[in-house]
Design a protein around this motif. Structure first.
Motif, PDB file in Angstrom:
ATOM      1  N   LYS A  84      12.298   1.704 -10.486  1.00 11.46           N
ATOM      2  CA  LYS A  84      12.205   2.110  -9.071  1.00 11.46           C
ATOM      3  C   LYS A  84      12.156   3.626  -8.930  1.00 11.46           C
ATOM      4  O   LYS A  84      11.799   4.159  -7.890  1.00 11.46           O
ATOM      5  N   HIS A  85      12.582   4.308  -9.996  1.00  7.76           N
ATOM      6  CA  HIS A  85      12.618   5.768  -9.961  1.00  7.76           C
ATOM      7  C   HIS A  85      11.710   6.337 -11.042  1.00  7.76           C
ATOM      8  O   HIS A  85      12.078   7.257 -11.777  1.00  7.76           O
ATOM      9  N   LYS A 104      15.678  -1.954 -14.496  1.00 12.84           N
ATOM     10  CA  LYS A 104      15.046  -2.249 -13.196  1.00 12.84           C
ATOM     11  C   LYS A 104      15.227  -1.070 -12.233  1.00 12.84           C
ATOM     12  O   LYS A 104      14.307  -0.677 -11.524  1.00 12.84           O
ATOM     13  N   PHE A 105      16.421  -0.516 -12.241  1.00 14.51           N
ATOM     14  CA  PHE A 105      16.720   0.665 -11.424  1.00 14.51           C
ATOM     15  C   PHE A 105      15.783   1.826 -11.822  1.00 14.51           C
ATOM     16  O   PHE A 105      15.216   2.513 -10.963  1.00 14.51           O
ATOM     17  N   ALA A 144       8.948  -5.777 -12.647  1.00 14.11           N
ATOM     18  CA  ALA A 144       9.127  -4.331 -12.420  1.00 14.11           C
ATOM     19  C   ALA A 144       8.281  -3.523 -13.402  1.00 14.11           C
ATOM     20  O   ALA A 144       7.662  -2.523 -13.029  1.00 14.11           O
ATOM     21  N   GLU A 187       4.513  -3.788 -12.503  1.00 13.51           N
ATOM     22  CA  GLU A 187       4.124  -2.914 -11.397  1.00 13.51           C
ATOM     23  C   GLU A 187       4.135  -1.442 -11.807  1.00 13.51           C
ATOM     24  O   GLU A 187       3.201  -0.703 -11.518  1.00 13.51           O
ATOM     25  N   ALA A 188       5.198  -1.051 -12.526  1.00 11.53           N
ATOM     26  CA  ALA A 188       5.327   0.362 -12.898  1.00 11.53           C
ATOM     27  C   ALA A 188       4.215   0.817 -13.841  1.00 11.53           C
ATOM     28  O   ALA A 188       3.759   1.950 -13.775  1.00 11.53           O
TER      29      ALA A 188
END
Ligand SMILES: *Cc1c(COP(=O)(O)O)cnc(C)c1O
Length: 359
Positions: free
Chosen positions: A263-264, A259-260, A73, A76-77
């Motif tokens: 995603k934001h 991780k959450f 994560a 990617e971020a």
């Protein structure tokens, strides 16, 4: 039983504990580069979504940071190169400690510039490394000649460069940092705790330069309470580091939350953009004052030199605002304070007090 003072290391007995301010609830905390906002509080429904995730988190099971999916994560971020391996730490503080442990052979040298993040020197002392601190220039720029001379003289096993630097706020010249990495035979950790607020990063080089480790944290972008830091570098270093990372060093709630958060990333970015704009606004306002010098900042804080740092510190305290007094911690920080950029109201409150003192 033997006297404890005889058993416990005398060098540790001589230390003073890292001071964490214990504040009344109604104080505004501008001393530790925390975000003024709960990261999931600014978008409809996000906090509820996160709470549901927390309810499902398997807190009855040991965490497995290595297979948690957080590395992917983060990769990617933040576009971390595929060739880099990523280590997760319980805050980047833990990674500083582990990097030190990794190279702390008897006689090995750690080099850092001064003033910089105090935990580098602290860990050198804890793990028995020799420590060399090279002073910055008066304007907090890097004294490249002095650093290169010290690198040649002491052959450090480990160099820490905070990019941008804390507690000064400046980002060093990229070319200078590259020169240090090229000259060093040991590992260079580029500590990008404030990378999100800066306009440059070594993250794209992670895994591509043999002796480079890029260290980051999500503490300064809204998650200081989670304790999550990460480091990216070549497998030759990161695989050795992996051997000494405690197996359960991060908890299920932090892992799931981080991780959450990835995603934001948009809500994180919103706060970063806001704080950078506030930083620029503060800089402009402070520039209008008399007898005050604000140093350039590529971070979420502003380091300021005033006629009397203690007076400003106390005056702000009267107004229930806590900042960091730097005066006394290093000769180059004479009459300096460090002010975290906060909410608009908090920043205005600081400016009002400063205008009263330095109109
Ligand atoms: C705040 C800070 C850290 C520590 O960050 P955590 O991830 O919260 O442990 C590391 N390096 C620098 C330069 C910092 O300012």
């Amino acid at each position: 039983m033997t006297e404890l003072t005889e058993i416990i290391r005398s060098d540790i007995q001589a230390l003073t504990a890292y001071h964490v301010a214990d504040l009344p609830q109604d104080f505004i905390k501008l001393d530790a580069m925390e975000s003024p906002f709960h990261p999931f509080g600014r978008k409809e429904g996000l906090r509820e979504e996160w709470l549901a995730l927390m309810a499902e988190a398997p807190i009855h099971l040991y965490p497995n940071p290595a297979t948690s999916g957080l590395q992917q994560a983060l990769r990617e971020a933040f576009s971390i190169p595929e060739c880099a391996e990523i280590a997760l730490g319980n805050g980047s503080d833990e990674l500083i400690q582990l990097m030190t442990m990794l190279v702390a052979k008897p006689g090995a040298v750690m080099l850092a510039v001064e003033p910089s993040f105090v935990m580098y020197k602290h860990n050198a002392a804890l793990y028995g490394m020799e420590y060399v601190g090279v002073p910055l220039n008066d304007d907090f720029t890097l004294n490249l000649e002095a650093v290169l001379a010290a690198v040649r003289q002491y052959q450090p096993a480990l160099i820490f460069l905070a990019y941008p630097n804390n507690p000064t706020g400046l980002r060093f010249e990229r070319k200078q940092v590259e020169a240090v990495i090229a000259a060093a035979k040991g590992i260079v950790v580029v500590d990008e705790a404030y990378g999100a607020f800066s306009d440059d990063s070594f993250l794209p080089q992670a895994g591509k330069i043999e002796n480079l480790v890029v260290m980051r944290t999500i503490s300064k972008i809204g998650f200081a309470g989670l304790r999550i830091g990460y480091a990216a570098g070549c497998p030759a270093i990161m695989r050795e580091l992996a051997k000494i990372v405690p197996p359960y060093n991060m908890n299920q709630l932090s892992l799931a939350t981080a991780k959450f958060a990835m995603k934001h990333a948009d809500v994180i970015e919103e706060t970063v953009v806001f704080l950078k704009a506030e930083r620029e606004r503060m800089q402009l306002e402070i520039a209008k004052l008399n007898r005050v010098k604000a140093f350039p900042s590529a971070t979420n804080f502003i380091t300021v030199r005033v006629p009397d740092a203690l007076a400003l510190f106390e005056k702000l305290k009267e107004h229930k605002i806590l900042i960091k007094k730097l005066h006394g911690s290093h000769p180059l920080l004479d009459e300096c304070v460090r002010i975290t950029v906060g909410s608009r109201e908090a920043n205005d409150a600081v400016l009002t007090v400063m205008k009263g003192l330095y109109a």
